[in-house]
Design an enzyme around this catalytic site. Structure first.
Site, PDB file in Angstrom:
ATOM      1  N   ARG A 187      22.185  17.189 -27.524  1.00  0.00           N
ATOM      2  CA  ARG A 187      22.142  16.919 -28.963  1.00  0.00           C
ATOM      3  C   ARG A 187      20.683  16.936 -29.443  1.00  0.00           C
ATOM      4  NH1 ARG A 187      24.065  16.989 -34.126  1.00  0.00           N
ATOM      5  NH2 ARG A 187      23.870  14.972 -35.182  1.00  0.00           N
ATOM      6  N   THR A 201      50.774  -6.806 -17.299  1.00  0.00           N
ATOM      7  CA  THR A 201      50.643  -5.372 -17.063  1.00  0.00           C
ATOM      8  C   THR A 201      51.741  -4.903 -16.112  1.00  0.00           C
ATOM      9  OG1 THR A 201      48.252  -5.500 -17.355  1.00  0.00           O
ATOM     10  CG2 THR A 201      49.095  -3.563 -16.222  1.00  0.00           C
ATOM     11  N   GLU A 208      41.083 -10.443  -7.809  1.00  0.00           N
ATOM     12  CA  GLU A 208      41.303  -9.909  -9.156  1.00  0.00           C
ATOM     13  C   GLU A 208      39.992  -9.840  -9.927  1.00  0.00           C
ATOM     14  OE1 GLU A 208      43.657 -10.928 -13.346  1.00  0.00           O
ATOM     15  OE2 GLU A 208      44.049 -12.137 -11.552  1.00  0.00           O
ATOM     16  N   PHE A 245      51.130 -10.980 -21.624  1.00  0.00           N
ATOM     17  CA  PHE A 245      50.034 -10.088 -21.202  1.00  0.00           C
ATOM     18  C   PHE A 245      50.253  -9.588 -19.777  1.00  0.00           C
ATOM     19  CE2 PHE A 245      47.513 -13.251 -23.943  1.00  0.00           C
ATOM     20  CZ  PHE A 245      47.870 -12.602 -25.115  1.00  0.00           C
ATOM     21  N   GLY A 277      47.452 -19.549 -21.530  1.00  0.00           N
ATOM     22  CA  GLY A 277      46.264 -18.756 -21.259  1.00  0.00           C
ATOM     23  C   GLY A 277      45.791 -18.955 -19.831  1.00  0.00           C
TER      24      GLY A 277
END
Length: 389
Positions: A269, A160, A243, A158, A133
């Site tokens: 609405r 990308t 990042e 994970f 992690g």
């Protein structure tokens, strides 16, 4: 746009980018979301327009522009309402390419950075591991010197652009016994023998390919070592500032888009003979969301300004990511609620935005990890700086 950060040239760029995304990207988004894959042609078009080279020196095909062009790029990407598509673009430009731009040799830049600017090569960053992690120092992937190169074994997850990418900026331990001082960075061609990619099935970010990568005796030439042996941890830590700011900017832009959509919906609405934007309980909740978004946006702009001036902003960027992503997650939740049952329908944008936004407080360091990093900075007086050249 009257702003202390954005000039008339910035505004013209925003309008041009917005027009490009409307014509070239938005018509394909639902298809890419459904198929879980982004067609290759769009990378070339982004490259042709110079969008991957905003922060890259002209000598390598970039434009060498200030950071607020990047801010605009990130903000407008959020308005296509596909967190996955946006992530694929910014992970290439602001994760993989940033390391090439700051840490690669001239030869490495010619081989990888220039074609990345042109959209001819797609990059990814390989740091996170299945068992680690956010514990970068605890990574298990190794790169052992062997003759005129290195042999890499291990796995990353994970990632990308890990399935359809061309290269990976890979962190691995060249000295497994040296802790974080034994980590180095490599440029690894993803078509190398011994690499396998498993596409992960995600709750959101459906358009992007997110992979678990396995490295089985992968041979990498010594020329692909970046920044010298043992310097990887510091380079990674310093790059995390950008990042995290990127994810903070993404978050405030995503929240702004959600609020704008919700306000338009609420004005149209009607219940009991009046638009729902006239009910105090809804008006005040929307105001709370708008105020929180504006606070994060202005803070993020301030951090970007400092970063552009070369200031050390690891703490500020970490706060940006922590507070902005949590804010956007709540805004997405509330805006879906404003739409009632329609918010739960896939034909309306909020369902996708709700799923995509949930990754904000997780990816790039969970909120819990970020709080501990900030605690170490403000309480323990720890610094996360790149090694001096």
């Amino acid at each position: 746009m009257q702003s202390m950060y954005f000039t008339e040239e910035h505004q013209l760029f925003r309008e041009s980018l917005r027009d490009f995304l409307s014509k070239e990207v938005i018509p394909h988004i639902n298809k890419w979301e459904s198929e879980g894959s982004i067609e290759r042609f769009i990378w070339k078009k982004f490259g042709e327009m110079g969008y991957f080279g905003l922060a890259i020196d002209e000598s390598y095909g970039g434009l060498g522009l200030d950071i607020f062009y990047t801010v605009i790029f990130l903000e407008e990407l959020q308005k296509v309402n596909s967190g996955g598509f946006a992530a694929a673009m910014w992970a290439h430009a602001y994760l993989a390419m940033v390391h090439l731009n700051k840490n690669a040799s001239h030869g490495q830049k010619v081989a990888y950075l220039t074609p990345s600017v042109h959209g001819e090569k797609i990059g990814c960053l390989g740091v996170t591991e299945p068992f680690g992690g956010s514990d970068v120092a605890g990574m298990r992937t190794t790169a052992i010197k062997n003759g005129d190169g290195y042999v890499i074994n291990g796995s990353k997850t994970f990632i990308t652009n890990g399935v359809h990418g061309d290269y990976c900026i890979l962190a691995a331990k060249t000295d497994p016994d040296a802790g974080n001082k034994g980590i180095s960075l490599f440029i690894v061609d993803l078509n190398s023998k011994g690499i396998s990619a498993n596409k992960l099935d995600k709750l959101g970010w459906r358009a992007s390919d997110t992979a678990e990568l396995a490295f089985d005796n992968v041979k990498v030439p010594a020329a692909n070592l970046m920044g010298g042996e043992g310097n990887g941890f510091g380079l990674i830590m310093q790059a995390f500032a950008l990042e995290r700011l990127v994810m903070g900017i993404n978050a405030h832009a995503r929240a702004e888009y959600a609020l704008d959509y919700a306000m338009q919906y609420m004005s149209e609405r009607e219940t009991f003979g009046k638009p729902i934007n006239q009910y105090q309980v809804l008006r005040h909740k929307l105001v709370d969301g708008h105020a929180s978004m504006e606070l994060c946006k202005q803070y993020n702009y301030g951090v970007a300004y400092k970063m552009d001036r070369g200031e050390y902003v690891v703490k500020e960027a970490t706060i940006s990511k922590l507070k902005s992503t949590e804010m956007a997650d709540k805004v997405a939740y509330d805006c879906l609620q404003f739409l009632g049952g329609y918010g739960y329908m896939e034909e309306y944008p909020m369902a996708r935005m709700f799923r995509d936004s949930r990754l904000g407080p997780i990816g790039g360091g969970t909120s819990e990890i970020l709080k501990e990093i900030i605690a170490k900075i403000i309480i323990d007086k720890k610094e996360y700086r790149a090694p001096k050249a």
